[in-house]
Design an enzyme around this catalytic site. Sequence first.
Site, PDB file in Angstrom:
ATOM      1  N   CYS A   1      59.246  42.052  80.019  1.00 44.58           N
ATOM      2  CA  CYS A   1      59.759  40.726  79.801  1.00 44.58           C
ATOM      3  C   CYS A   1      60.203  40.163  81.145  1.00 44.58           C
ATOM      4  O   CYS A   1      60.142  40.843  82.159  1.00 44.58           O
ATOM      5  CB  CYS A   1      60.981  40.809  78.889  1.00 44.58           C
ATOM      6  SG  CYS A   1      60.694  41.828  77.440  1.00 44.58           S
TER       7      CYS A   1
ATOM      8  N   ARG B   1      55.256  36.944  82.272  1.00 43.22           N
ATOM      9  CA  ARG B   1      55.689  38.301  81.933  1.00 43.22           C
ATOM     10  C   ARG B   1      55.764  38.525  80.426  1.00 43.22           C
ATOM     11  O   ARG B   1      56.115  39.622  79.985  1.00 43.22           O
ATOM     12  CB  ARG B   1      57.065  38.582  82.547  1.00 43.22           C
ATOM     13  CG  ARG B   1      57.080  38.451  84.043  1.00 43.22           C
ATOM     14  CD  ARG B   1      58.477  38.648  84.577  1.00 43.22           C
ATOM     15  NE  ARG B   1      58.812  40.054  84.602  1.00 43.22           N
ATOM     16  CZ  ARG B   1      58.617  40.856  85.621  1.00 43.22           C
ATOM     17  NH1 ARG B   1      58.086  40.381  86.723  1.00 43.22           N
ATOM     18  NH2 ARG B   1      58.946  42.123  85.562  1.00 43.22           N
TER      19      ARG B   1
ATOM     20  N   TRP C   1      57.993  40.067  75.942  1.00 49.11           N
ATOM     21  CA  TRP C   1      56.747  40.698  75.527  1.00 49.11           C
ATOM     22  C   TRP C   1      57.192  41.871  74.662  1.00 49.11           C
ATOM     23  O   TRP C   1      57.814  42.806  75.144  1.00 49.11           O
ATOM     24  CB  TRP C   1      55.964  41.179  76.742  1.00 49.11           C
ATOM     25  CG  TRP C   1      54.602  41.725  76.410  1.00 49.11           C
ATOM     26  CD1 TRP C   1      53.479  41.006  76.147  1.00 49.11           C
ATOM     27  CD2 TRP C   1      54.220  43.111  76.341  1.00 49.11           C
ATOM     28  NE1 TRP C   1      52.426  41.867  75.900  1.00 49.11           N
ATOM     29  CE2 TRP C   1      52.848  43.154  76.016  1.00 49.11           C
ATOM     30  CE3 TRP C   1      54.902  44.312  76.513  1.00 49.11           C
ATOM     31  CZ2 TRP C   1      52.150  44.343  75.859  1.00 49.11           C
ATOM     32  CZ3 TRP C   1      54.209  45.501  76.371  1.00 49.11           C
ATOM     33  CH2 TRP C   1      52.842  45.510  76.045  1.00 49.11           C
TER      34      TRP C   1
ATOM     35  N   ASN D   1      64.820  43.840  80.380  1.00 49.68           N
ATOM     36  CA  ASN D   1      63.393  44.126  80.578  1.00 49.68           C
ATOM     37  C   ASN D   1      63.281  45.629  80.755  1.00 49.68           C
ATOM     38  O   ASN D   1      63.972  46.206  81.589  1.00 49.68           O
ATOM     39  CB  ASN D   1      62.916  43.392  81.843  1.00 49.68           C
ATOM     40  CG  ASN D   1      61.548  43.852  82.292  1.00 49.68           C
ATOM     41  OD1 ASN D   1      60.724  44.263  81.481  1.00 49.68           O
ATOM     42  ND2 ASN D   1      61.305  43.788  83.598  1.00 49.68           N
ATOM     43  N   GLY D   2      62.419  46.271  79.964  1.00 47.95           N
ATOM     44  CA  GLY D   2      62.277  47.724  80.054  1.00 47.95           C
ATOM     45  C   GLY D   2      62.377  48.333  78.673  1.00 47.95           C
ATOM     46  O   GLY D   2      62.265  47.631  77.668  1.00 47.95           O
TER      47      GLY D   2
ATOM     48  N   GLU E   1      34.431  45.109  83.849  1.00 49.31           N
ATOM     49  CA  GLU E   1      35.300  43.937  84.006  1.00 49.31           C
ATOM     50  C   GLU E   1      34.812  42.775  83.142  1.00 49.31           C
ATOM     51  O   GLU E   1      35.612  42.057  82.521  1.00 49.31           O
ATOM     52  CB  GLU E   1      35.368  43.556  85.497  1.00 49.31           C
ATOM     53  CG  GLU E   1      35.991  42.213  85.836  1.00 49.31           C
ATOM     54  CD  GLU E   1      37.447  42.061  85.417  1.00 49.31           C
ATOM     55  OE1 GLU E   1      38.058  43.037  84.951  1.00 49.31           O
ATOM     56  OE2 GLU E   1      37.968  40.937  85.516  1.00 49.31           O
TER      57      GLU E   1
ATOM     58  N   LYS F   1      37.063  41.003  80.341  1.00 48.65           N
ATOM     59  CA  LYS F   1      37.339  39.551  80.324  1.00 48.65           C
ATOM     60  C   LYS F   1      36.998  38.972  78.953  1.00 48.65           C
ATOM     61  O   LYS F   1      37.763  38.203  78.384  1.00 48.65           O
ATOM     62  CB  LYS F   1      36.496  38.810  81.367  1.00 48.65           C
ATOM     63  CG  LYS F   1      36.949  38.846  82.781  1.00 48.65           C
ATOM     64  CD  LYS F   1      38.088  37.936  83.138  1.00 48.65           C
ATOM     65  CE  LYS F   1      39.405  38.625  83.061  1.00 48.65           C
ATOM     66  NZ  LYS F   1      39.737  39.636  83.996  1.00 48.65           N
TER      67      LYS F   1
ATOM     68  N   GLU G   1      39.473  40.279  76.168  1.00 49.03           N
ATOM     69  CA  GLU G   1      40.862  39.815  76.226  1.00 49.03           C
ATOM     70  C   GLU G   1      40.974  38.310  75.960  1.00 49.03           C
ATOM     71  O   GLU G   1      41.988  37.843  75.465  1.00 49.03           O
ATOM     72  CB  GLU G   1      41.584  40.243  77.511  1.00 49.03           C
ATOM     73  CG  GLU G   1      41.043  39.732  78.803  1.00 49.03           C
ATOM     74  CD  GLU G   1      41.717  40.339  80.036  1.00 49.03           C
ATOM     75  OE1 GLU G   1      42.753  41.017  79.916  1.00 49.03           O
ATOM     76  OE2 GLU G   1      41.195  40.131  81.139  1.00 49.03           O
TER      77      GLU G   1
ATOM     78  N   HIS H   1      22.454  58.225  76.511  1.00 45.73           N
ATOM     79  CA  HIS H   1      23.259  59.398  76.166  1.00 45.73           C
ATOM     80  C   HIS H   1      24.264  59.124  75.045  1.00 45.73           C
ATOM     81  O   HIS H   1      25.183  59.909  74.842  1.00 45.73           O
ATOM     82  CB  HIS H   1      23.998  59.913  77.409  1.00 45.73           C
ATOM     83  CG  HIS H   1      23.065  60.374  78.485  1.00 45.73           C
ATOM     84  ND1 HIS H   1      22.218  61.449  78.328  1.00 45.73           N
ATOM     85  CD2 HIS H   1      22.811  59.881  79.723  1.00 45.73           C
ATOM     86  CE1 HIS H   1      21.501  61.611  79.429  1.00 45.73           C
ATOM     87  NE2 HIS H   1      21.842  60.666  80.283  1.00 45.73           N
TER      88      HIS H   1
HETATM   89  C1  G6P Z   1      48.061  43.403  82.748  1.00 48.16           C
HETATM   90  C2  G6P Z   1      47.212  42.157  82.814  1.00 48.16           C
HETATM   91  C3  G6P Z   1      45.848  42.482  83.412  1.00 48.16           C
HETATM   92  C4  G6P Z   1      46.036  43.144  84.767  1.00 48.16           C
HETATM   93  C5  G6P Z   1      46.891  44.409  84.651  1.00 48.16           C
HETATM   94  C6  G6P Z   1      47.243  44.972  86.006  1.00 48.16           C
HETATM   95  O1  G6P Z   1      47.576  44.252  81.782  1.00 48.16           O
HETATM   96  O2  G6P Z   1      47.049  41.590  81.530  1.00 48.16           O
HETATM   97  O3  G6P Z   1      45.108  41.274  83.590  1.00 48.16           O
HETATM   98  O4  G6P Z   1      44.773  43.473  85.296  1.00 48.16           O
HETATM   99  O5  G6P Z   1      48.120  44.083  84.001  1.00 48.16           O
HETATM  100  O6  G6P Z   1      48.073  44.066  86.668  1.00 48.16           O
HETATM  101  P1  G6P Z   1      48.375  44.139  88.197  1.00 48.16           P
HETATM  102  O7  G6P Z   1      49.350  43.035  88.459  1.00 48.16           O
HETATM  103  O8  G6P Z   1      48.968  45.486  88.473  1.00 48.16           O
HETATM  104  O9  G6P Z   1      47.082  43.956  88.913  1.00 48.16           O
END
Ligand code: G6P
Length: 606
Positions: free
Chosen positions: A2, A27, A74, A99-100, A479, A483, A486, A502
């Site tokens: 958060c 966050r 979050w 946060n935590g 990736e 994308k 998500e 495989h």
């Molecule tokens: C979260 C985000 C991702 C990101 C990951 C790593 O899960 O939703 O989009 O790639 O964190 O974040 P960072 O800031 O460490 O690159």
Amino acid sequence: MCGIVGHIGEGNSAEILIEGLKRLEYRGYDSSGIAVLEGGSLSVDKATGKLANLTAITDHKKYSANIGIGHTRWATHGGVTHANAHPHMASDKAVVVHNGIVENYKELRAELQAQGHEFASDTDTEVIAHLAIELAKTINDETALLKAIIARLDGSYAFALLMTDFPDCLLVARNASPLAIGIGEGAYFVASDAMAMSSQTQRVIYLKDNDYAIVRKNEALIYDKGDQCANREEVIVSANPGLVSKGGYRHFMEKEIHEQPDAIAHTLSAMTDEAGTLTACLSEDELKNMTGLVMLAAGTSHYAGLVGRYWIEKLSGVPVTVEVASEYRYRAPVTSHLSHAIAISQSGESLDTLMALRHAQDEGLKSIALVNVDHSTIARESDFILPTRAGPEIGVASTKAFTAQLTVLLSLAIALGRAKGVISAEEAKERHEELQKLPSLVGKCLSLFEPLRPIAHELSKARSCLFLGRDSLFPIALEGALKLKELSYIHAEGFAAGEMKHGPIALIEDGLPVISLLGADALSQKVISNLKEAQARGAKIILLAADDVADEVDFASDVCRLPNCSEYLMPFILTVPAQILAYLTASEKGTDVDQPRNLAKSVTVE
Ligand code: G6P
């Protein structure tokens, strides 16, 4: 995880807290809330969903408080409900934002309930407020009270506590989760990052792990874990960037996709010394001392590391392993052949990545932060910083930070190859010149929105799809799939094209979209064979390919042609259409592109 924010002193707390929360929404955006102390009473306003739901309430209220705390959530413990939104209050006398994760919250909750405390939420956080009330029955000094509270907490936390018994201070503490104190004119601030305070002050003190502090309007008394007064350095963070706007685009993500040529160009110039040599910000000696690397990262940053491994091993001969940070931190990794650990993180705050880096440091490795935020925790704790210069990335799905990370990793591969004598100075120069053309090549790919639109329209009807690539395009397939899933919530997986036979080939059924990444490189014919095998079993091939090889896949249903370029630039060139395809598909489906469900930009919990 958060975002937390606090204010005490000159200024209207509620307005300052809301402004801070706008900058912290990356966050988490499950709920948000503020609490202020006015006329001796605490008042809390909170709302589930985006911050706009909170401001719809606060905009109609008049506040005059000069002390308060705020939070954007979050969800970890407890669903996304009004009751679980922070701030959490106990006995109308203590209110907390956190946060935590308080790992021993169940024991504490049971103990406090036995003492008569009634809980209003399912969160781990609420125990902090009740604990404060309970301990304050026998402790009447704020510093001793704060110390007693944190002595009872296990797990990770950054919290700010406000109590009616101590109306002129905020009680704050951090362990593992980030927390900074801002120094203003007649006011102090606390926040999860400096950006949240940037409209108020550039003067920031970062708390270290296990620090706790009593923050008043004109001072912050900081203590370390040995309860000694700690003189933490004050730093000046870069000027207030203002609230980043969408600049005329519909979404931050669309804007950030378009910012990639600049992000790459700025990052490349940060990798280059005054004489114009690509050094990747490391001295010749440091490069020569690199004998083995482990890259630690999460999500998209992890995939950047996977691409980097192909480049670094090929151009420099230095062995590289790439690890998912959340796994690495609990492993007993063999590091005897390694010299450096590179933490790759856009935010520089991902807790898994930070902890993995500390683990590597404990194993004796030198640490390198590859981050987009200079003053982030990972940057501050590392021996070296390799900065990306992507600028603030607001869209939760990473775009420009990823291609900027790739720019750093390719620069490092070239600099390392030259320092090790694996490639000649001429070849290094040639590769560098090639890299300088990248911004304009990526710029050309930005014209792909229109050609990709009909493909996205069809893709938006799919329930599942695959991304295939080989060599350094394999991580781009991962990736691309990330994308798409998500943003559009369509199930998508990336595979190495040669691995299909495989197992994953069993997934292919009539009409399954297979997004195929193809460069004009040594493996292109092999990839084409793999695609043929998929098409023969009913897959619908959607081809993203370098112009020179696109015609060879005459069995593709859809073709997106990309500029021809060297194999080293191909991962960048294929990333852009994969981003655009995900963006357009999500837009077709009407999902929240910038803030997809359940995600957050920066994950500071385990
Ligand atoms: C979260 C985000 C991702 C990101 C990951 C790593 O899960 O939703 O989009 O790639 O964190 O974040 P960072 O800031 O460490 O690159």
